[in-house]
Design an enzyme around this catalytic site. Structure first.
Site, short mmCIF file in Angstrom:
data_model
loop_
_atom_site.label_atom_id
_atom_site.label_comp_id
_atom_site.label_asym_id
_atom_site.label_seq_id
_atom_site.Cartn_x
_atom_site.Cartn_y
_atom_site.Cartn_z
CD GLU B 61 16.24 38.35 -1.98
OE1 GLU B 61 15.38 39.25 -2.01
OE2 GLU B 61 16.15 37.37 -1.21
CG HIS B 130 13.73 26.49 -1.78
ND1 HIS B 130 13.03 27.65 -1.95
CD2 HIS B 130 14.23 26.56 -0.51
CE1 HIS B 130 13.07 28.37 -0.84
NE2 HIS B 130 13.81 27.74 0.05
#
Lengths: 321, 348
Positions: B61, B130
Site C-alpha cells: 500500500e 475490517h
C-alpha cells in the site's frame, strides 16, 4: 567500456561540476554559523562524484528524485543555483518559494522532481514516474537517488519489486555512505549485500566501490542507452561513497567516535576532485574555478537581496486550483 | 421516470465515463482487474481500457501510493483502490508526508492529482481490522480533500469531481451503502466539494450523519416522524472542505444537533463540527449538542457485541427524543431490520 576520445572534454566537465558542488557547499558551511540559512543542511561534500557521474550520463528530459542530502544531485542535474541558495535562505525567489528549504529542492525545468526528508519516500515516486513514461511511450528515464538507510525501508523493497514486475525505465542509485546518521549499515543489515538483494528482485545490479566518477559515468551512460532502446526494465547501481561532514550541519563529527578520522581520510586521498584536477592544465583549472567563484558570489548575493515571502503567502499553494 | 442505479453501479459508471473522457486516468489497486472487480465497481474496465490503465498491484500500500504520486507527477491521474479503509493505514506515510504536502512544500512547482478510494466495512463479522474509517485522522491533515458520499447520485458526481480535482482526494465508500439505490443521471456530472446535502427537511432537530450514518439518520428521521418530531438530516458529503454553513443554518433553526460519526467520537468529525458551530455561534446560546459514534473499543466481531458498538437508527432516534423531551420521558422505536441486514450475507 571507454570513451577515451571524449576524455579530455569530460575531465573538464567533471572537474567543473564536482568543483562547483564542493565550493557551493563549502560556502554554505562558511555562511552557516551566521544563521542566515535557517534550514538544516545535509551536505554532500565527499559524495559529489556519484551525482555527477550519474547526471552527466543523463539527458535534460530524464527525471531525478532525491533525498534531503540532495544539493549535489540538484546541482549535477542542472538545478538553478540562485534558486537553491535563495531556498536555503527562505526567500520567495527560492526554487520552492522558500517553503521547502534545503531538504525540499525542486527544479522541474531541469527534471528535478523533488527531494524529501523522509527516508525512502521518493523511491516509489520515481517508479511511478517511470510507469507514466512507459505508458506514454517516452524514451526518457527516471532516476531514484537514495542512501543505504533507505534500503531498510519497506518502500525500497516494494518499489524494486514493482519496477521489475512492470519492467519500468527506472535507474536506482544507492549512495551507500555506510551510515544512517551514525548507524553503520552492518548494524542494520545482515550482510553487505545490497546489490544481491536488488538482483533477487529481477534486475541487473552493479556495485562501484571506489567512488570513481568515470566508472559511474561509463556504467550509467551504457545503461541508460539500453534502457531507452527498449524494455530492459530497471537497473540498480550501488555506489559506495563517503560523507566527509557530519550527518546534518557544516562541521566534522569525529569527536562522536562512531567512525575514525582515518576512515574518512582514506576517502579524501582518492577524492575525485583532486584526481581530476591533476589531469587538467592549471590555466584551464583556474578559469573554471574563477567562473564558479563568480557564479557562487552571484547566487549568494541574489539570495541575500531577495525578499522573504509576505506573511499572507502562508496559505498559498495548499491546493492546486 | 428517474433512472435508478445502485451505489456500486454508480461508481463503476463514473470510472468508465471518466476513463473514456480522459486517457490520463488510470486505476490501480489490489484486485481491480479480478473477477470480483472490487464488488463490481471496476467491472469491465480492464476489458475496455487495457491492463496498463487498469492494473492489479502487489500488496504494497505504501509503495503503490508512492507509485500513484509519481505517476501523477508524470501527468497521469491515478485512482488507487483499497477494498477496506483499514489498509489505507499502511499508506499513511505516502499520503500524509508526500501527497498532502508536495504542492505546498515545493512552492506550487508540482501538484498531485490522485484519488485514494477505500471502502469501510461493517457487519457479518468484519471485526477490528475490517471496519475502521479513519477520516477523522485525515481531516487533521492540511492538503487532503476528503469525501464520503452516501447516495448513488453523490457517489457518481463525487467520484468524477475527485478524478478532475488537481489534489489528493480521499474518497470514502461504505460497504453497506452498496445496497443504496437512487436517482443517477446517465450523463457525466460532478458535485461541488464543500457543499453538504440536506437529505430531509425538519425544524425540531438537526441530524448530521457521516457516510453510512447518513442512512441511519434518515431511518431515525422516519421513526421520529411517527412521534411528531421533524428532524432535518444532513450528509456533509465532503469532510474536507467542510460545509459548516449549511450545518450552522440548520442548527440555528432547530437549536438541537446530533452529529453521528462513522468512527470513534474522540477527536472525530463530530468534535470538529460542534467546535466550529460553537465558535461561529458564540453569541447565540441555547443550542444543545450531542455526539454519537463508535463505542471506544476496537470493533468486536460477534453480532452480540457488534450491535452495541455502532450507533443505529434506534439509538439516534431515542437520543433525539430525549434531547427534545428530557431524560425522564424516554422512547425507543420498535426494532426493525435494516435493508442491509436483510440483504447482506457473508462471506464478503
Amino acid at each position: 567500456m571507454t570513451f577515451s576520445a571524449d576524455k579530455s572534454i569530460l575531465y573538464k566537465k567533471f572537474y567543473r561540476e564536482i568543483y562547483r558542488i564542493r565550493r557551493v557547499e563549502e560556502e554554505i558551511a562558511r555562511i552557516y554559523p551566521t544563521d542566515k540559512i535557517k534550514s538544516p543542511v545535509h551536505l554532500s561534500i565527499g559524495q559529489e562524484a556519484v551525482s555527477v557521474g550519474v547526471c552527466q550520463a543523463l539527458r535534460p528530459d530524464d527525471i531525478v528524485f532525491g533525498t534531503y542530502r540532495g544539493h549535489a544531485m540538484y546541482l549535477a542535474k542542472g538545478g538553478d543555483l540562485r534558486g537553491m541558495i535563495a531556498e536555503l535562505y527562505g526567500k520567495s525567489t527560492g526554487c520552492a518559494k522558500g517553503i521547502g528549504g534545503s531538504m525540499h529542492l525542486i527544479d522541474t525545468n531541469h527534471g528535478i522532481m523533488g527531494t524529501s526528508a523522509i527516508v525512502g519516500t521518493t523511491i516509489p515516486l520515481a517508479v511511478g514516474y517511470a510507469y507514466g513514461l512507459k505508458l506514454n511511450q517516452k524514451d526518457s528515464i527516471a532516476v531514484s537517488f537514495f542512501g543505504d538507510g533507505a534500503v531498510d525501508e519497506g518502500a525500497f523493497h516494494e518499489s524494486l519489486n514493482y519496477a521489475a514486475l512492470k519492467k519500468l525505465p527506472v535507474l536506482f542509485v544507492c549512495e551507500n555512505n555506510l551510515y544512517a546518521i551514525h548507524s553503520h549499515h552492518l548494524q542494520r543489515h545482515h550482510s553487505d549485500n545490497i546489490t544481491e538483494r536488488a538482483r533477487s528482485y529481477g534486475m541487473p545490479a552493479k556495485r562501484i566501490e571506489d567512488g570513481d566518477v568515470f566508472k559511474i559515468y561509463d556504467f550509467v551512460k551504457a545503461t541508460v542507452e539500453k534502457m531507452r532502446a527498449g524494455s530492459c526494465g530497471p537497473v540498480f547501481l550501488e555506489c559506495v561513497t563517503c560523507r566527509w561532514k557530519e550527518h546534518v550541519g557544516p562541521c566534522d563529527d569525529f569527536h562522536l567516535g562512531y567512525r575514525s578520522e582515518e576512515e574518512v581520510a582514506a576517502w579524501k586521498r582518492k577524492d575525485s576532485l583532486s584526481s581530476l584536477g591533476s589531469l587538467l592544465e592549471s590555466d584551464i583549472r583556474n578559469k573554471i574555478e574563477l567562473a564558479v567563484a563568480s557564479e557562487i558570489t552571484d547566487a549568494f548575493k541574489f539570495a541575500e537581496e531577495s525578499l522573504f515571502p509576505e506573511p499572507e503567502r502562508l496559505y498559498h499553494y495548499l491546493f492546486k486550483e | 421516470m428517474p433512472r435508478i442505479l445502485k451505489y456500486p453501479d454508480a461508481i463503476c459508471e463514473a470510472l468508465e465515463q471518466e476513463m473514456s473522457r480522459d486517457p490520463s486516468v488510470i486505476v490501480l489497486g489490489q484486485g481491480v482487474d479480478d473477477p470480483k472487480a472490487i464488488l463490481g465497481t471496476t467491472k469491465g474496465l480492464v476489458e475496455k481500457f487495457g491492463s496498463e490503465r487498469v492494473s492489479d498491484t502487489p500488496l504494497a500500500e505504501d509503495g503503490m501510493t508512492g507509485v500513484a504520486i509519481g505517476a501523477a507527477l508524470a501527468g497521469l491521474r491515478p485512482i488507487h483502490t483499497h477494498i477496506r479503509m483499514d489498509f489505507v493505514l499502511l499508506a499513511m506515510n505516502q499520503i500524509i508526508n508526500m501527497a498532502a504536502k508536495m504542492h505546498y512544500m515545493f512552492g506550487g512547482a508540482v501538484y498531485i492529482p490522485i484519488v485514494i478510494r477505500s471502502i469501510i466495512g461493517k457487519s457479518w463479522g468484519q471485526g477490528a481490522q475490517h471496519s475502521q474509517s479513519i477520516y477523522p485522522m485525515l481531516m487533521n491533515i492540511p492538503g487532503l480533500k476528503i469525501v464520503a458520499p452516501s447516495t448513488p447520485y453523490d457517489v457518481k458526481g463525487g467520484l468524477i469531481q475527485s478524478l478532475r480535482d488537481n489534489n489528493p482526494v480521499v474518497f470514502i465508500e461504505h460497504r453497506l451503502l452498496y445496497y443504496q439505490k437512487g436517482h443517477v443521471p446517465e450523463e457525466s456530472y460532478t458535485i461541488p466539494f464543500g457543499k453538504a446535502r440536506v437529505l430531509a427537511r425538519g425544524s425540531h432537530i438537526t441530524l448530521v450523519g457521516i457516510s453510512h450514518m447518513a442512512v441511519e439518520c434518515l431511518r431515525a428521521q422516519r421513526y421520529l416522524k411517527e412521534v411528531g418530531i421533524e428532524a432535518e438530516v444532513i450528509d456533509p458529503v465532503s469532510l474536507s472542505p467542510l460545509d459548516i454553513d449549511t450545518i450552522l443554518a440548520s442548527t440555528l433553526k432547530t437549536k438541537k444537533i446530533i452529529v453521528v460519526d462513522n468512527s470513534w467520537i474522540t477527536c472525530g468529525a463530530g468534535a470538529e463540527i460542534i467546535a466550529q458551530l460553537t465558535e461561529k455561534n458564540h453569541e447565540n446560546k441555547g443550542i444543545v449538542f450531542r455526539r454519537m459514534g463508535f463505542a471506544f473499543v476496537p470493533c468486536p466481531t460477534t453480532p452480540a457485541l457488534e450491535n452495541s458498538f455502532y450507533p443505529n437508527a434506534k439509538t439516534i432516534a431515542s437520543t433525539a427524543y430525549e434531547m427534545i423531551y428530557g431524560k425522564k420521558d424516554s422512547w425507543t422505536p420498535d426494532a426493525e431490520l435494516t435493508i442491509e441486514e436483510v440483504e447482506f450475507k457473508g462471506p464478503f
